[in-house]
Motif scaffolding. Structure first.
Motif, PDB file in Angstrom:
ATOM      1  N   VAL A   1      -5.754 136.125  24.307  1.00  0.00           N
ATOM      2  CA  VAL A   1      -6.928 134.853  23.593  1.00  0.00           C
ATOM      3  C   VAL A   1      -7.059 133.606  24.774  1.00  0.00           C
ATOM      4  O   VAL A   1      -6.077 133.403  25.059  1.00  0.00           O
ATOM      5  N   ALA A   2      -8.082 133.591  23.944  1.00  0.00           N
ATOM      6  CA  ALA A   2      -8.790 132.186  25.238  1.00  0.00           C
ATOM      7  C   ALA A   2      -9.832 131.635  24.892  1.00  0.00           C
ATOM      8  O   ALA A   2     -10.848 131.854  23.610  1.00  0.00           O
ATOM      9  N   SER A   3     -10.040 130.308  25.428  1.00  0.00           N
ATOM     10  CA  SER A   3     -11.046 129.442  24.739  1.00  0.00           C
ATOM     11  C   SER A   3     -12.593 130.190  25.641  1.00  0.00           C
ATOM     12  O   SER A   3     -13.243 129.580  24.396  1.00  0.00           O
ATOM     13  N   GLU A   4     -12.455 131.077  26.369  1.00  0.00           N
ATOM     14  CA  GLU A   4     -13.421 131.398  26.890  1.00  0.00           C
ATOM     15  C   GLU A   4     -13.292 132.487  27.665  1.00  0.00           C
ATOM     16  O   GLU A   4     -11.997 132.527  27.781  1.00  0.00           O
TER      17      GLU A   4
ATOM     18  N   ARG B   1      -9.426 139.763  23.036  1.00  0.00           N
ATOM     19  CA  ARG B   1     -10.162 141.049  23.363  1.00  0.00           C
ATOM     20  C   ARG B   1      -8.620 141.322  23.506  1.00  0.00           C
ATOM     21  O   ARG B   1      -7.554 141.150  24.109  1.00  0.00           O
ATOM     22  N   PRO B   2      -8.942 142.756  23.409  1.00  0.00           N
ATOM     23  CA  PRO B   2      -7.434 143.468  23.624  1.00  0.00           C
ATOM     24  C   PRO B   2      -8.081 144.288  25.131  1.00  0.00           C
ATOM     25  O   PRO B   2      -8.764 144.502  25.197  1.00  0.00           O
TER      26      PRO B   2
ATOM     27  N   GLY C   1     -15.956 143.631  24.735  1.00  0.00           N
ATOM     28  CA  GLY C   1     -14.795 143.351  24.073  1.00  0.00           C
ATOM     29  C   GLY C   1     -14.249 141.812  23.754  1.00  0.00           C
ATOM     30  O   GLY C   1     -13.559 141.801  22.790  1.00  0.00           O
ATOM     31  N   TRP C   2     -14.791 140.963  24.138  1.00  0.00           N
ATOM     32  CA  TRP C   2     -14.604 139.637  23.036  1.00  0.00           C
ATOM     33  C   TRP C   2     -15.576 139.065  21.892  1.00  0.00           C
ATOM     34  O   TRP C   2     -16.442 139.539  22.091  1.00  0.00           O
TER      35      TRP C   2
END
Length: 253
Positions: free
Chosen positions: A216-219, A205-206, A226-227
């Motif tokens: 940037v993430a696992s969840e 997500r920006p 935005g995700w």
């Protein structure tokens, strides 16, 4: 399994990334919402960050659950950074290495994390171990699959591969040697984020607002807009302003 994230953007307190969001990495240590394997990430945690003008990151890692660390709240309140990589760990197998087995792993300007498990570890990767220099094997921080994956990635980086090549070639090589492995890898040098999806979830997500930045993430850490979910078997390469997704090749049988 594990949960991990990387942040690029304006300098913020570490707590803004780790603990403040409604479904933060802190909460994901006991209540992940998208984790496919395992239920609690209580076998250690770590955070790595970059200070202005210094390309070599600092790290703070512990062997216990993130919620039990009395020092983290103060650290997260006063330390600021514009580039962070953090993880909470669910160990694949029992390991005596304590905090040395907790991501992020580090070398030079790089920070690395692994969300997943290598099938048949450690016997399945004997041939790959034989291809590493002895100093890479003897210098492993821990005797776990994530530390060995970092040795493979780091060796490629030292041989001149860029981040995308180092991750994608490692994933393909390990998936061929150990079918069924889950290989979500995450790598940053403080200016870019490179990641793979191979068996578990990943989102990007920006940052909201005008300031350029990327998470940037696992969840997702919140239910905001935005995700974007990254498809499985994909390589992600991101900067503060752009994301490039490239399908990963299946290993040749």
């Amino acid at each position: 399994m594990c949960r991990h994230l990387a942040y690029l953007g304006p300098d913020v307190p570490l707590g803004d990334v780790l603990t403040a969001p409604e479904y933060s990495l802190f909460r994901q240590s006991w209540a992940p919402r998208r984790q496919k394997y395992g239920t609690v990430n209580a076998d250690g945690f770590g955070v790595g960050w970059y200070a202005p003008g210094d390309p070599v990151p600092a790290r703070y890692r512990r062997a216990g659950p993130i919620w039990a660390d009395a020092c983290l709240p103060d650290l997260a309140r006063v330390v600021r950074s514009g580039a962070v990589l953090a993880a909470v760990r669910d160990a694949t197998l029992a390991c005596p290495d304590g905090e040395a087995a907790a991501a992020p792993f580090a070398g030079g300007r790089w920070l690395f994390s692994h969300n997943g498990a290598v099938s048949g570890w450690p016997g399945s990767l004997g041939a790959l171990a034989a291809g590493l220099p002895s100093e890479a094997l003897l210098g492993l921080e821990a005797r776990c699959d994530a530390a060995f994956l970092w040795a493979l990635v780091k060796h490629r980086l030292e041989q001149g591969a860029d981040a995308s090549e180092a991750l994608s070639e490692t994933v393909t090589e390990v998936a061929a040697a150990a079918p069924g492995s889950r290989l979500n890898l995450l790598l940053t040098d403080g200016a870019t984020i490179t990641a793979t999806t191979w068996g578990d979830t990943l989102f990007h997500r920006p940052l909201p607002g005008r300031a350029p930045g990327m998470l940037v993430a696992s969840e997702p850490s919140d239910d905001g807009d935005g995700w974007t979910e990254v498809p499985d078997r994909t390589l992600l390469a991101a900067t503060r302003t752009d994301v490039l997704l490239t399908p990963l090749k299946e290993p040749v049988a």
